[in-house]
Design an enzyme around this catalytic site. Structure first.
Site, short mmCIF file in Angstrom:
data_model
loop_
_atom_site.label_atom_id
_atom_site.label_comp_id
_atom_site.label_asym_id
_atom_site.label_seq_id
_atom_site.Cartn_x
_atom_site.Cartn_y
_atom_site.Cartn_z
CE LYS A 89 36.62 -35.88 8.12
NZ LYS A 89 36.09 -36.08 9.49
CB SER A 164 38.74 -38.35 11.12
OG SER A 164 37.46 -37.74 11.19
CB SER A 188 36.74 -36.25 14.00
OG SER A 188 37.01 -37.58 14.36
#
Length: 501
Positions: A89, A164, A188
């Site tokens: 990420k 996310s 997330s």
């Protein structure tokens, strides 16, 4: 692309493929996708040095192979993920690579060191392939709040991938990476795993070091893992877990090192399971009928295999969303104060002094959702409230921890859906933040209680054929048990976690 870590490792050992080929194929796929009419936008960029690192891994493997099978086995015992690429990420430091948290305010920033989780994977031979898209500063449930544009769902590109960590989830689901790392503060990792039809684990708070991870809500944040199978999550976890000198909140995971050879629970162990279903989650308004149907089918799977399933009353769960957002937004406002245009990242300096520099940089650098959360967080922490609201949130959180821990004194697993709905269409909720926040209805209690939970792919919607996920949550440090249980699920639902071939 091979579909699992074991398949890939076996192919590398036999010489059926090379690490460099895996990396270059992934880069080619990424470049082709960028020019597609509707790009997936899972990766923001592929790392320039990934192919060179892969070539070096291939030399190690070839040298060991030429020496003999024993040398090859020894090499992979020392470096079990040698030559295997993974996605990370865009809020994780990977030395020498850009890190922006999908925000204009960190434009041009290059990570000076590795996050501990990245460092441990690299020592095991894994190759960081590239950084994946996310909601800006991990604030969102759909990966639509990104300065790079939204990530789309690989099952149907008209839909969101979840957030996310939507970029990492989409990359794994689309077979652009074997496994991916995400982070979650309130769901997330599990939410995009559910939307994209893969497995996604949120670990016990502290099991995976947060050193080198850009903070959102420090008391809630945790690194998570996304994969096609429970085993593809268990093995990286076994290599990354444990106490870290640089993170005072880190903790050892009992039996963590044994996760590299994940086995399903035996029939006797399964029949001894006691499953709790919170009554509060059975009364959810707005839950999709397909989600309710999948939940009932999952419940029946447990009972058919001999486990005991009971409903429990946890009224405090009704306060979990409110407590979560009070705590998370307060901590976010505090953590994001460091992005000031002075120390690193973007700077907008009109020569009018430090106050103007600070305001102009943040006004131009932050997106609307981040600004919204900073404003709310600062309001909660303002002199008007004297921190009372935050303290009340923490009091509720402490009670959630106590009451959830009490449930695990009698039960092994809490079962509930991962999300009230499947993935929704791009743009359908972006202007309705309250509705977006309610996507976390079933997930936030896990973060507040600091327990582990895994999303398992459980079915599809009847209208759009979009994935639906269920979650198995366990007591603190029970990662092995819930991964074993997820392996039972995988054995009885073959390939349900591999939606794209």
């Amino acid at each position: 692309m091979y579909y699992t870590i074991k398949e890939t490792r076996d192919a590398l050992k036999k010489g059926e493929t090379t690490s460099e080929k895996l990396v270059r194929d992934a880069i080619d796929t990424f470049n082709k996708d960028k020019s597609a009419p509707i790009p997936l936008n899972a990766f923001i960029e592929m790392f320039d040095d990934a192919a060179d690192v892969a070539a070096a891994a291939d030399k190690e493997i070839a040298a060991a192979r030429s020496t003999g099978a024993d040398a090859l086995d020894k090499l992979f015992a020392e470096k079990p993920l040698l030559g295997i690429p993974f996605a990370l990420k865009d809020n994780m430091n990977s030395k020498g690579h850009r890190l922006t948290c999908a925000s204009k305010i960190l434009e041009g920033y290059v990570a000076p060191y590795n996050a501990t989780v990245i460092d441990r994977l690299e020592k095991a031979g894994a190759i960081p392939l590239g950084r994946c898209n996310q909601d800006e500063f991990a604030m969102g449930s759909s990966t639509e709040y990104s300065c790079y544009g939204p990530t789309r769902n690989p099952i149907n590109r008209e839909f969101v991938s979840g957030g996310s960590s939507g970029g990492s989830a989409a990359a794994v689901a689309a077979n652009q990476a074997l496994f991916g790392l995400g982070t979650e503060t309130g769901g997330s990792v599990r939410l995009p795993a559910s939307y994209c039809g893969i497995y996604g684990l949120k670990t016990t708070y502290g099991v995976l070091s947060r050193w080198g991870i850009v903070a959102y809500g420090s008391s809630l944040d945790q690194v998570g893992i996304l994969g096609h199978t429970p085993a593809d999550i268990a093995e990286p976890l076994s290599l990354m877990c444990g106490v870290d000198f640089y993170d005072d909140t880190s903790a050892d995971l009992p039996e963590g090192k044994s996760l590299n050879k994940l086995e399903a629970l035996s029939d006797a162990e399964f029949k001894a399971l006691k499953i709790a279903i919170p009554k509060q989650f059975l009364k959810t308004e707005g839950a999709d009928p397909d989600v309710v149907k999948c939940f009932e089918e999952t419940r029946k799977w447990f009972t058919d295999k001999g486990a005991s399933v009971e409903e429990v009353d946890l009224p405090i769960l009704d306060a979990s969303i409110a407590a979560y957002y009070v705590i998370a937004l307060s901590e976010a406002a505090s953590n994001l104060s460091r992005f000031d245009g002075i120390r690193y990242g973007r700077r907008v300096d009109n020569g009018q002094g430090y106050d103007e520099l600070y305001v102009d940089t943040r006004s131009e650098g932050f997106g609307p959702e981040v600004k919204r959360r900073i404003v709310i967080g600062n309001y909660v922490l303002s002199e008007q409230f004297s921190g009372d609201t935050y303290k009340k949130g923490m009091t509720v959180r402490a009670r959630i921890q106590r009451e959830v821990a009490a449930v695990f004194e009698k039960y092994d697993i809490i079962l509930c859906p991962t999300c009230p709905t499947a993935a929704f269409k791009l743009g359908s909720k972006v202007d309705n933040p309250l509705e977006m926040y309610l996507s976390d209805l079933y997930t936030t209690f896990v973060n507040l209680a600091r327990i582990p939970s895994i999303n398992v792919p459980a079915g599809r919607t009847s209208a759009d054929n979009m994935p639906i996920g269920m979650q198995f949550a366990g007591a603190m440090f029970s990662e092995k048990k819930i991964l074993q249980l997820a392996q039972n699920w995988e054995c009885d639902h073959p390939e349900i976690g591999i939606p794209v071939k």
